[in-house]
Design an enzyme around this catalytic site. Structure first.
Site, PDB file in Angstrom:
ATOM      1  N   TYR A   1      -1.874  -0.824  10.246  1.00  0.00           N
ATOM      2  CA  TYR A   1      -1.995  -1.230   8.834  1.00  0.00           C
ATOM      3  C   TYR A   1      -0.754  -0.780   8.061  1.00  0.00           C
ATOM      4  O   TYR A   1      -0.152  -1.554   7.317  1.00  0.00           O
ATOM      5  CB  TYR A   1      -3.262  -0.599   8.260  1.00  0.00           C
ATOM      6  CG  TYR A   1      -3.471  -0.805   6.783  1.00  0.00           C
ATOM      7  CD1 TYR A   1      -3.974  -2.009   6.283  1.00  0.00           C
ATOM      8  CD2 TYR A   1      -3.196   0.222   5.866  1.00  0.00           C
ATOM      9  CE1 TYR A   1      -4.186  -2.186   4.920  1.00  0.00           C
ATOM     10  CE2 TYR A   1      -3.406   0.049   4.507  1.00  0.00           C
ATOM     11  CZ  TYR A   1      -3.900  -1.161   4.040  1.00  0.00           C
ATOM     12  OH  TYR A   1      -4.111  -1.327   2.685  1.00  0.00           O
TER      13      TYR A   1
ATOM     14  N   SER B   1       0.852  -1.194   0.000  1.00  0.00           N
ATOM     15  CA  SER B   1       0.000   0.000   0.000  1.00  0.00           C
ATOM     16  C   SER B   1       0.884   1.239   0.000  1.00  0.00           C
ATOM     17  O   SER B   1       2.002   1.206   0.537  1.00  0.00           O
ATOM     18  CB  SER B   1      -0.872   0.016   1.266  1.00  0.00           C
ATOM     19  OG  SER B   1      -1.548   1.260   1.387  1.00  0.00           O
TER      20      SER B   1
END
Ligand SMILES: NC(=O)c1ccc[n+]([C@@H]2O[C@H](COP(=O)([O-])OP(=O)(O)OC[C@H]3O[C@@H](n4cnc5c(N)ncnc54)[C@H](O)[C@@H]3O)[C@@H](O)[C@H]2O)c1
Length: 250
Positions: free
Chosen positions: A157, A144
């Protein structure tokens, strides 16, 4: 249309929704026999149906990527059905709620880190074990943009994705002389069910304002990056971290 994965067998995790769904449909269109792997059986079977209706070859395999035995079974089922494994797109992930560190429960920490870091490791472990004995292959992980730059409040995350980015680079170098390429894509914000589950009001505009291209990405745009990295067109590419994000991390 170039059949850049013709004759190849590909596993895609998280293929019942969003980016993984788009990738499964795209990989099958480009000639891969495709394993739609996910926790969600109903949505996964629906993706298989879409692929078959378009003339492609796919089957669904239920897997929790955080469970060692289940990941091992995924590889075994793939080889049993299609006789080989050439490409793996380890894409399943879990963002969790957009909570700050002090507001995050321990259970959420465990789930976010397990799905986004342990899962890709387990997938690579068993994919590589097979590929080392069977002529190599190509692996792509979904990390990401949040693993490359700070995007508060997504601390856990982001850290898990950063770990997957680094693991990708190390894996790319570790297996470079043994026929296995390992790369990752770093999506920017993509319009999938995942972002709508974060609990952020007007979530599309909230994220789009930080994107130089002025819009969110589509699942197909990320899938195209993964497709190229899995294909032989990228045969000299390994250890690469590819942002597909409208310029966001630049
Ligand atoms: N959507 C975004 O903006 C965005 C941005 C950057 C990175 N990503 C990453 O892209 C990937 C795909 O995200 P998406 O937006 O398509 O999400 P999504 O929620 O639409 O799809 C994720 C899929 O993964 C599956 N999954 C979750 N946990 C699993 C597990 N333990 N085992 C097997 N399958 C599991 C879910 O059932 C679901 O089908 C994820 O790794 C995510 O972190 C997404």
């Amino acid at each position: 249309m170039t059949k850049s994965l013709d004759g190849k067998v590909a596993i895609i995790t998280g293929a019942a929704s969003g980016i993984g769904e788009a990738a499964a449909i795209l990989f099958a269109k480009r000639g891969a026999r495709t394993v739609v792997a996910d926790l969600d059986e109903e949505k996964g079977e629906a993706v298989v149906e879409v692929i078959r209706q378009a003339g492609g070859d796919a089957f669904f395999h239920k897997v929790d990527i955080t469970e060692s035995d289940q990941v091992r079974s995924l590889i075994a089922a793939t080889v049993e059905r299609y006789g080989r494994l050439d490409c793996a797109y380890n894409n399943a992930g879990y963002g969790g709620p957009a909570a700050e560190i002090a507001d995050t429960e321990e259970e959420e920490f465990d789930r976010i880190s397990a799905v986004n870091f342990k899962g890709p490791w387990l997938c690579m472990k068993y994919e590589i074990e097979y590929m080392l004995q069977n002529g190599g292959g190509a692996i792509v992980n979904t990390a990401s943009g949040a693993g490359l730059i700070s995007m508060p409040p997504l601390a856990i995350y982001s850290a898990a994705k950063a770990a997957t980015i680094h693991m990708t680079r190390v894996a790319g170098l570790t297996y470079a002389k043994r026929g296995i390429r390992v790369n990752c894509v770093c999506p920017g914000t993509v319009n999938t069910p995942a972002i709508h589950a974060m609990g952020i009001p007007d979530v599309e505009n909230f994220f789009a304002q930080d994107v130089p291209m002025g819009r969110l990405g589509t699942p197909e745009e990320i899938a195209n990056g993964a497709l190229w990295l899995c294909s032989d067109e990228a045969r000299y590419v390994t250890g690469v971290v590819l942002p597909v994000d409208g310029g966001r991390v630049a």
